[in-house]
Design an enzyme around this catalytic site. Structure first.
Site, PDB file in Angstrom:
ATOM      1  N   CYS A  17      20.106  40.784  57.753  1.00  0.00           N
ATOM      2  CA  CYS A  17      20.136  39.837  58.858  1.00  0.00           C
ATOM      3  C   CYS A  17      21.507  39.249  59.197  1.00  0.00           C
ATOM      4  O   CYS A  17      22.040  39.469  60.279  1.00  0.00           O
ATOM      5  CB  CYS A  17      19.121  38.743  58.580  1.00  0.00           C
TER       6      CYS A  17
ATOM      7  N   HIS B 177      22.104  31.887  61.307  1.00  0.00           N
ATOM      8  CA  HIS B 177      22.390  32.734  60.149  1.00  0.00           C
ATOM      9  C   HIS B 177      23.847  33.117  59.953  1.00  0.00           C
ATOM     10  O   HIS B 177      24.148  34.037  59.190  1.00  0.00           O
ATOM     11  CB  HIS B 177      21.514  34.001  60.207  1.00  0.00           C
TER      12      HIS B 177
END
Lengths: 483, 483
Positions: free
Chosen positions: A39, A102
C-alpha cells in the site's frame, strides 16, 4: 483489490455492473501495474510519479523487504518530493484526498502540507480496535484536525463486518464534486477508500448481497459508489470535462482468503509478491467524448503514469530536476498508441523483476520465508511453482528466470536458458536493466525507523474532542520487516 | 478450450472480439458445465441429453477412469440411444455435423445412422501422423464415405503448426447454412471443430498473430470463424430465426501447456479432472431479437441442456421412456429465470462431486496417480491444494469435502466439517445425491473393449481412393485407462 476482482476482468460472479459499464464506456487496461506490491509505497509512487526506491518509500533494514507506514513509523513523504496536487495547484486545481493517506502520519507529512487543500480520512489502515494503551485507535481527519477515531466515532463491527465508511467517503466525494462544479473550479479528487482492505467491511445495505461473501459485499459497495460518482459527473454536466481513472494499489491479499481475500485471476500469488498476482491491477480510464467507448489497451501502464498523465491533462510538465518514472498515457488512451516502456517490479531495495514487452525476467524470486510459511502465512495459497514461488530469496541475476506472459500469464514455465528465444529476449532486457541500474539514485529510505512514541496518540484536534492520549517514552528502533 | 480462454471470461490478452461481441449481443453463461471432463463422453452427453454413465460412454475397467474413443475402441453410441438430430428430424430439420464425431468410428456408429443427414469431418481426434502399419491415419469423411486421411490429404504440419482445417470446416458451415436458407429448410448444424485440441494448429493467416502463441492463434481462428458464421446468418436474414450456442466439451488441457495449453481462468486443474477447471465451460447463447443483449446468467447449465433446449425450440418433447438429464434452458435464456438443478461431476463410473447452488461437494478426489505424476503428467500444473488435488483416489463419501464456489471458486478452502454452514448445505446436498443414486440405472459401458483390428484401416470409400489398409488379426482386450 486484485486484477481478477471485476466482472470485466473475468470474476466468475460478475458482480460489478458499474465498473464493467465504466470499462465499456471507456478503456480497459489489461497490462496495468502498481509500482510496489504494498500500500504505502504504491500510493507514494502514484502521487510522486516515482519508484518507491527513489521517493524514499522503502527500507534498507534487510534485503528485498516490503515496508509500509504503520503507526510507529518515524518516516513519511519527504518535503523534497513534489506531489501531484502540489503541481496541479499551479494550474489552479483544488485538490482533495478522501480516505487513506498512508504517506506518514506525523505532522510534517500531513497531506495538506503536500498540496492537498482538503482531506477527509485517515493516515493509516483501519486496523483495530486497539485499547488506546499499547496502541491508539487510528484517527480520522477532516482537513487539519482529527474528528474522531476508528472503532470509536467511526464504527467498524468486526463481528458482522458492518461499517458505514464507504458510504461516508462516497458522500464526501459527491459533495466535493458538487462544490467544485458550482464554483466552476478545476479539481483533483483522490478517492482513496480503505475497502477492500482487511478487516473487510461493507455497509448494511450491501452486507450479504454478494456470492463472494463479505469481500464481495465490499467490492459491490465500491462498484455501486463509483457508479454513483460517474452518474453525478454526468448529472452535473461535467463528465466530458473530467478524466476518471480506476485502479488498485496492489494485488489482492490472498493471505486473507477465503473470507477476506480477493482475486488476482489466473495470475501467480498475491499482494506482497512481485509475481503478476501481486502487481498487475485492474484499471479503467473513463472520459466520455474523448476516450473511445469499449477500448481495450495492452499499453504497459503503471500507477506512476497517473502522475504524469494528470499533469499532461492540466497542461503541466513534470518536474525536470528529477527522474520521473511515470509516463504520459494520453497517446495510449486517446489515440490507441502503444508506448514502449519497461515495468520494474521492486520489493523494498531490490529490483526483483522487469517486464519488457511480453517478457518478464525475474532477477530475484521470493514469496516469503520458510519460517513464516510454516506458520501459515502464505502469499500463494494453492499455488506452487517449483523454483519460482521460492521460500528462500533466490538470486537469478546472472541467469534470470524468463517468462512469456502471453503464452504463460501464470508464470509457471520459465523459458529454457539455452533457447534462442531466451537469448534474444534477454539481450534486449539486459540493456533496459543496465540503463535502469546505472542511473538509479536511491532516495533516503523512510521506512527504516520505528518508535512507539510517534503513534497517533495526540493528533491535532484531539484536545477539542478530549481524545488526546499520552505517548510512551521515545525509543526509536529499526523497524522489523519480515517479508 | 477452457473457461478462461475468451476475453469475455477474463483472458488477459482479450483476443476474441467476435465471441466477446456474441456475448454482448446475447447471453453469457458463467456457470455452465460439461457432463464429463473428456471429449467423447461430453459429446455423447450433448447429443443424448444424458449423463455418460447412462448413455454408455464410460468404462468399468477400473474405478473412476476417463475413457474415450481412440481408434481401437470397439464400442460407440448404442442404437438404443436417441440423438438430438434423430428427434429433430420429426420436426423437419436437416442435420449436419461438421468436425469431430467421437461417438465411435465403426460402421454401426456412423453419424448418418444416428440422425445426421450430412457429415464432413472425422470420427476420431486428429492425432498423428501414423505410419499406416501400427496405426492408420485418421480418415476424413464426407457423408457416408471417407475422402482422405489427416496428414495425407488433409495436411497438418506439426513443425509449423499450420493446418487449414478450421477454414475448411468454416466453409462447410457457411455453405450448409446458405443451402438451407435458400430452400427455407429448418436446420441443425453441429459445428464440432477439432481446434484447439492438441496437436494444436491454425491456418497460415492466423499463425503467429496471437500473444498466446500457437494455442492463441487457434483460438483467434475459431473466434474469427464464429464471427463469420454469425455475420452470415445476419446477411442471409435468418439470425432472428436461428439459435446459436457456443461452448466447449471440456476444460483446457493443462498438460499441453504452455505451448498447446489453454486457460481455465482461476479455476482448479484442467481437462481430465472433476475440479472446476476440468468441467466449467465458456458458454454463450445468441439469438438476436429474442435473447436480451448483454445478458449474464448464473443458471447452472450443462451441455446436456442443449439437447432438451434444442428440442424445445423445435417444438418437440424429450423422449419420455428414459431418464433425460438435460433441462430446457429457455426460461433462463429468454426470461432470465434461475432453475434449481444440480450439476453432477462424473469420472467414468463414479460420481466424484455434485454442485447444488453455490456449494460443491466432493465425494471423491483425484487428479492422477503418483506413477503418472512422477512421469510429468500433471493435470494441475503449478497448483497444489493439500487433500484436494490428490494423487491417490480419496474417498470422502461419508464426509464430503465441501466448497463454496462464490467465496472460493478455486476450490482451495474446504468448509469446516463442524460448521453450521457445512451441516446445512450437506443436508440439502445429501437429498439430491440420494435421489440421484437410487434412480441411477447405468447403461452398458461402451468403452471397455479395445481391438487393433477395428481401427480405421478400411473405412467405406477407401477402395475408390486406393486407401484401404489391411487390418491385423482381431485380438479384443480390456482397454487400459490410466486416469
Amino acid at each position: 483489490m486484485g486484477w481478477g476482482d471485476l466482472g470485466a476482468f473475468g470474476e466468475p460472479s460478475k458482480e460489478t455492473p458499474n465498473l464493467d459499464q465504466m470499462a465499456s464506456e471507456g478503456m480497459l487496461f489489461l497490462d496495468f501495474y502498481t509500482a510496489n506490491p504494498l500500500c504505502s509505497p504504491s500510493r507514494a509512487a502514484l502521487l510522486t510519479g516515482r519508484l518507491p526506491v527513489r521517493n524514499g518509500f522503502y527500507t534498507t533494514n534487510a534485503h528485498a523487504r516490503n515496508a509500509y507506514t504503520p503507526q510507529d513509523i518515524v518516516g513519511g513523504i519527504p518535503d523534497s518530493e513534489l506531489l501531484l496536487p502540489e503541481l496541479l495547484k499551479k494550474a489552479g486545481y483544488i485538490n482533495k484526498i478522501i480516505g487513506k493517506w498512508h504517506l506518514g502520519h506525523r505532522p510534517q507529512f500531513h497531506p495538506l502540507k503536500h498540496g492537498f487543500d482538503e482531506w477527509f480520512g485517515s493516515p493509516n489502515c483501519h486496523f483495530g480496535p486497539f485499547d488506546n494503551r499499547a496502541l491508539p485507535n487510528i484517527p480520522v481527519y477532516r482537513d487539519w484536525e482529527m474528528i474522531g477515531r476508528y472503532y470509536e466515532d467511526f464504527k467498524i463491527d468486526l463481528k458482522t463486518g458492518e461499517a458505514n465508511l464507504t458510504q461516508i467517503y462516497l458522500q464526501e466525494a459527491l459533495d466535493f464534486i458538487s462544490k467544485q462544479q458550482a464554483s466552476q473550479q478545476p479539481f483533483f479528487l483522490y478517492w482513496a477508500i480503505d475497502a477492500t482492505h482487511a478487516p473487510v467491511y461493507a455497509s448494511k445495505h450491501f452486507l450479504g448481497t454478494s456470492q463472494r461473501g463479505l469481500y464481495g459485499d465490499a467490492v459491490r459497495e465500491i462498484d455501486d459508489s463509483i457508479g454513483k460518482i460517474l452518474k453525478h459527473l454526468q448529472k452535473l454536466g461535467i463528465s466530458e470535462n473530467t478524466f476518471v481513472f480506476f485502479t488498485s494499489d496492489n494485488g489482492a491479499a490472498l493471505i486473507s482468503a477465503p473470507k477476506e481475500g480477493g482475486s488476482n485471476g489466473r495470475f501467480l500469488c498475491g499482494k506482497q509478491t512481485t509475481f503478476e498476482g501481486g502487481m498487475r491491477e485492474p484499471a479503467i480510464a473513463w472520459w466520455p467524448g474523448h476516450i473511445p467507448a469499449g477500448g481495450v489497451s495492452h499499453q504497459l501502464g503503471n500507477v506512476m503514469d497517473l502522475f504524469t498523465t494528470s499533469l499532461s491533462l492540466a497542461g503541466l510538465q513534470p518536474p525536470g530536476d528529477r527522474q520521473i518514472d511515470g509516463i504520459d498515457l494520453l497517446p495510449a488512451i486517446l489515440q490507441g498508441k502503444l508506448i514502449d516502456r519497461p515495468i520494474f517490479y521492486y520489493r523494498g531495495n531490490e529490483m526483483m523483476a522487469v517486464r519488457v514487452g511480453l517478457y518478464k525476467a525475474h532477477y530475484w524470486t521470493w514469496s516469503n520465508s520458510w519460517e513464516e510459511y510454516s506458520k501459515g502465512i502464505d502469499f500463494c495459497p494453492g499455488q506452487n511453482v517449483s523454483g519460482v514461488t521460492t521460500h528462500t530469496q533466490e538470486e537469478h541475476t546472472t541467469l534470470p528466470l524468463l517468462f512469456h506472459l502471453g503464452r504463460d500469464p501464470g508464470e509457471k514455465y520459465p523459458l529454457s536458458f539455452a533457447s534462442d528465444e531466451y537469448q534474444r529476449a534477454m539481450e534486449r532486457i539486459a540493456v533496459v536493466v543496465q540503463q535502469h541500474k546505472v542511473t538509479m539514485v536511491p532516495g533516503e529510505p523512510q521506512l527504516n525507523v520505528c518508535d512507539k512514541a510517534v503513534m497517533n496518540w495526540s493528533p491535532p484536534g484531539c484536545e477539542k474532542l478530549g481524545k488526546c492520549l499520552k505517548p510512551p517514552k521515545s525509543d526509536p528502533k529499526k523497524c522489523f520487516w519480515p517479508h
